[in-house]
Write a protein that holds these residues in place. Structure first.
Motif, PDB file in Angstrom:
ATOM      1  N   ASP A 188       0.807  -1.219   0.000  1.00  0.00           N
ATOM      2  CA  ASP A 188       0.000   0.000   0.000  1.00  0.00           C
ATOM      3  C   ASP A 188       0.844   1.275   0.000  1.00  0.00           C
ATOM      4  O   ASP A 188       0.337   2.341  -0.275  1.00  0.00           O
ATOM      5  N   GLU A 189       2.131   1.167   0.345  1.00  0.00           N
ATOM      6  CA  GLU A 189       2.948   2.378   0.399  1.00  0.00           C
ATOM      7  C   GLU A 189       3.773   2.532  -0.873  1.00  0.00           C
ATOM      8  O   GLU A 189       4.509   1.627  -1.248  1.00  0.00           O
ATOM      9  N   ARG A 190       3.643   3.701  -1.491  1.00  0.00           N
ATOM     10  CA  ARG A 190       4.355   3.941  -2.742  1.00  0.00           C
ATOM     11  C   ARG A 190       5.868   3.782  -2.546  1.00  0.00           C
ATOM     12  O   ARG A 190       6.558   3.167  -3.351  1.00  0.00           O
ATOM     13  N   LEU A 191       6.380   4.354  -1.451  1.00  0.00           N
ATOM     14  CA  LEU A 191       7.825   4.307  -1.243  1.00  0.00           C
ATOM     15  C   LEU A 191       8.319   2.878  -1.035  1.00  0.00           C
ATOM     16  O   LEU A 191       9.407   2.523  -1.466  1.00  0.00           O
ATOM     17  N   ALA A 192       7.506   2.069  -0.394  1.00  0.00           N
ATOM     18  CA  ALA A 192       7.902   0.678  -0.179  1.00  0.00           C
ATOM     19  C   ALA A 192       7.953  -0.071  -1.512  1.00  0.00           C
ATOM     20  O   ALA A 192       8.852  -0.874  -1.758  1.00  0.00           O
TER      21      ALA A 192
ATOM     22  N   LYS B  89       8.482   1.309  -4.405  1.00  0.00           N
ATOM     23  CA  LYS B  89       9.602   1.865  -5.154  1.00  0.00           C
ATOM     24  C   LYS B  89      10.917   1.246  -4.690  1.00  0.00           C
ATOM     25  O   LYS B  89      11.792   0.902  -5.494  1.00  0.00           O
ATOM     26  N   GLU B  90      11.036   1.092  -3.382  1.00  0.00           N
ATOM     27  CA  GLU B  90      12.267   0.541  -2.815  1.00  0.00           C
ATOM     28  C   GLU B  90      12.475  -0.905  -3.296  1.00  0.00           C
ATOM     29  O   GLU B  90      13.573  -1.279  -3.704  1.00  0.00           O
TER      30      GLU B  90
ATOM     31  N   ASN C 277      -3.529  -2.214  -3.315  1.00  0.00           N
ATOM     32  CA  ASN C 277      -4.420  -2.904  -2.394  1.00  0.00           C
ATOM     33  C   ASN C 277      -4.833  -4.244  -2.982  1.00  0.00           C
ATOM     34  O   ASN C 277      -4.540  -4.546  -4.143  1.00  0.00           O
TER      35      ASN C 277
ATOM     36  N   ASN D 122      12.114   1.907   6.198  1.00  0.00           N
ATOM     37  CA  ASN D 122      11.963   1.456   4.809  1.00  0.00           C
ATOM     38  C   ASN D 122      11.621   2.619   3.878  1.00  0.00           C
ATOM     39  O   ASN D 122      12.161   2.728   2.787  1.00  0.00           O
TER      40      ASN D 122
ATOM     41  N   ALA E 288      13.908   4.391   0.641  1.00  0.00           N
ATOM     42  CA  ALA E 288      13.456   4.732  -0.707  1.00  0.00           C
ATOM     43  C   ALA E 288      13.666   6.214  -1.005  1.00  0.00           C
ATOM     44  O   ALA E 288      13.977   6.605  -2.121  1.00  0.00           O
TER      45      ALA E 288
END
Lengths: 240, 274
Positions: free
Chosen positions: A8-12, A14-15, A34, B101, B105
């Protein structure tokens, strides 16, 4: 190998995407934020691998897997979730803790690729049916399993539930036996009676029974009656 | 210390009772003069009384001693449990690892923002280490910790988290149990906003009604009241109630309810002085 990232998290997302850029074997075919979005994408794109976050708004990662008939390989990603990880103690599945260590990711990906190579060509893609190579996700209370259909001896209906017999377990899933029967590959599974579907490769012996029925003994020790109506179909199938 | 006093008291009472006995017999005219002054009779009677009083006192003291011992043990155990829960609830590992985390990023995407995020995270870790030691902390300090926390969560949740602060200027003079407001804010995010696909707003409002301050935390979502009635009460909620009770007795309260069909309100009322 086609993979999908679900978080659900964009940064996660992306990482993970950037970490996976070092793995040419893994091709990211999409991202979902989701479970519902992911469900559509899975049906549409048929990925072979999911990177799946457990805690998401709406339905969580487990609920997504329960929605699917056949599940691809899954690597769970979670920041910290004692409860969820406990569920997997028994069948030691791949999960990664966020922030993800490169070496752990490497290990998990290699494990999945090894599994992939072992598999024969999945016959299900052509037939659209669930064959022996497919796996299903089973959740019963706190415990979860990924079960290869080849290991399932027997499906037994019990009210609104189905008992799935494999190894020493028989967890219940909330599905109907009729619906399941339609989805299973008829070359591997046989509807023995109103209450049972058996895996043909697990048959140990067959005896004649009352009223022209049959009694099938499975390698796991279960004895299943084949109704008279199904017995002729069964004989036909086995004589081939 | 207690024992000689006890023995003296029983001896005195026994003597007194004997004299009273003799007096009563005299008044009623059934006094046997030959026995009253017989030393054997006197000693026997007094001894019997002493035994009686000693046994009675022993039972009395035993009962009260055990009772008090029990209550103090219970109180200690209770206090320790609340303290322990407070510690456990403050460093939420799920939050910390998710934050790290996100920061990982951000290092590629927005280096200056990632630096800011690291500073926020260290402030949060510091306040949870330092503030744990005190019984109460300044409201302003608590508000700073909450703001840091929300700023960091905003980086993680991005558009899904909006925040609003409506702080009464009079709040500065108040003290609050450390990280209590932060725990409630965390709950609002964890059980409310994090479960909504589109996210939502979290607002913190204080009202000063001297000598009380009311802190209201509103977040989008709904609480499931049936969950609270069972024994598995929300960790933060149960703990908040216990902490307020230990510090302020009955003069503070905490409540959580569905304000309307899309908002949860958590409210605490705290007196100015302990």
């Amino acid at each position: 190998m086609k993979a999908l990232i679900i978080d659900d998290e964009r940064l996660a997302r992306k990482e993970l995407f950037s970490l996976l850029s070092d793995f040419p074997e893994i091709e990211i075919i999409g991202e979902a934020e989701n479970a519902d979005e992911a469900y559509e994408l899975i049906l549409e794109q048929k990925p072979e691998l999911l990177f799946l976050d457990i805690q998401m708004p709406g339905k969580n990662g487990f609920e997504l897997l329960e929605m699917l008939d056949a599940v691809p390989e899954v690597i769970f990603t979670t920041a910290y979730d004692e409860y969820a990880l406990k569920a997997f103690d028994i069948n030691a599945l791949g999960y990664l803790l966020k922030p993800i260590r490169k070496d752990k990711l490497d290990e998990s990906v290699k494990k999945v690729l090894r599994l992939q190579n072992k598999k024969q060509l999945p016959d299900s893609i052509s037939t659209q049916k669930l064959g022996l190579n497919e796996q299903v996700f089973v959740k019963d209370g706190d415990k979860c399993w990924f079960v290869k259909l080849v290991d399932v001896r027997l499906f037994e209906s019990d009210g609104n539930y189905i008992k799935v017999y494999f190894d020493q377990y028989k967890p219940m899933i909330h599905k109907s036996l009729n619906a399941l029967d339609k989805k299973l590959d008829e070359r591997a599974f046989f509807r023995a009676s109103r209450k049972h579907i058996i895996n043909l490769s697990w048959i140990d012996s067959i005896e004649t029974w009352f009223n022209g029925g049959l009694l099938v003994k499975l390698k796991g020790g279960e004895k299943i009656e084949v109704s008279r109506r199904q017995a002729s179909k069964f004989k036909e199938l086995m004589s081939l | 210390m207690l024992l000689p006093r006890l023995l003296f008291a029983t001896l005195f009472l026994s003597l007194f009772k004997y004299i009273f006995h003799v007096f009563l017999a005299g008044v009623l005219g059934i006094l046997d003069y030959s026995k009253v002054l017989d030393p054997l009779t006197i000693v026997a009677f007094i001894f019997a009384y002493i035994v009686f009083y000693v046994i009675w006192s022993l039972i009395y003291f035993m009962y009260h001693y055990l009772d008090r011992y029990n209550t103090s043990l219970k109180y200690e155990a209770h206090k320790n449990e609340v303290e322990l829960n407070k510690l456990k609830s403050q460093l939420n590992p799920h939050f910390i690892f998710n934050a790290l985390n996100s920061i990982r990023a951000l290092v590629d995407e927005n280096p200056s923002k990632s630096k800011e995020a690291i500073t926020l995270l260290s402030s949060i870790l510091r306040s949870s280490l330092v503030m744990n030691k005190n019984k109460l902390t300044d409201f302003d300090e608590e508000l700073q910790a909450v703001t840091d926390y929300l700023d960091l969560e905003s980086i993680r949740f991005e558009k899904r988290l909006q925040t609003e602060y409506l702080i009464d200027p009079g709040s500065s003079g108040y003290h609050v149990p450390p990280l209590m407001i932060q725990t409630l804010v965390e709950n609002g995010i964890k059980h409310g906003i994090a479960n909504l696909k589109m996210g939502g707003k979290l607002s913190i409002k204080t009202l000063v009604e001297d000598p009380y301050m009311i802190v209201q935390i509103r977040n989008e979502g709904q609480v499931d009241n049936s969950k609270f009635s069972q024994s598995n009460k929300g960790f933060g909620i149960d703990n908040t109630i216990q902490r307020l009770k230990l510090i302020y007795g009955e003069r503070a309260y905490f409540k959580i309810l569905n304000e309307n069909d899309h908002t949860v309100l958590a409210e605490i009322k705290i007196p100015k002085l302990i």
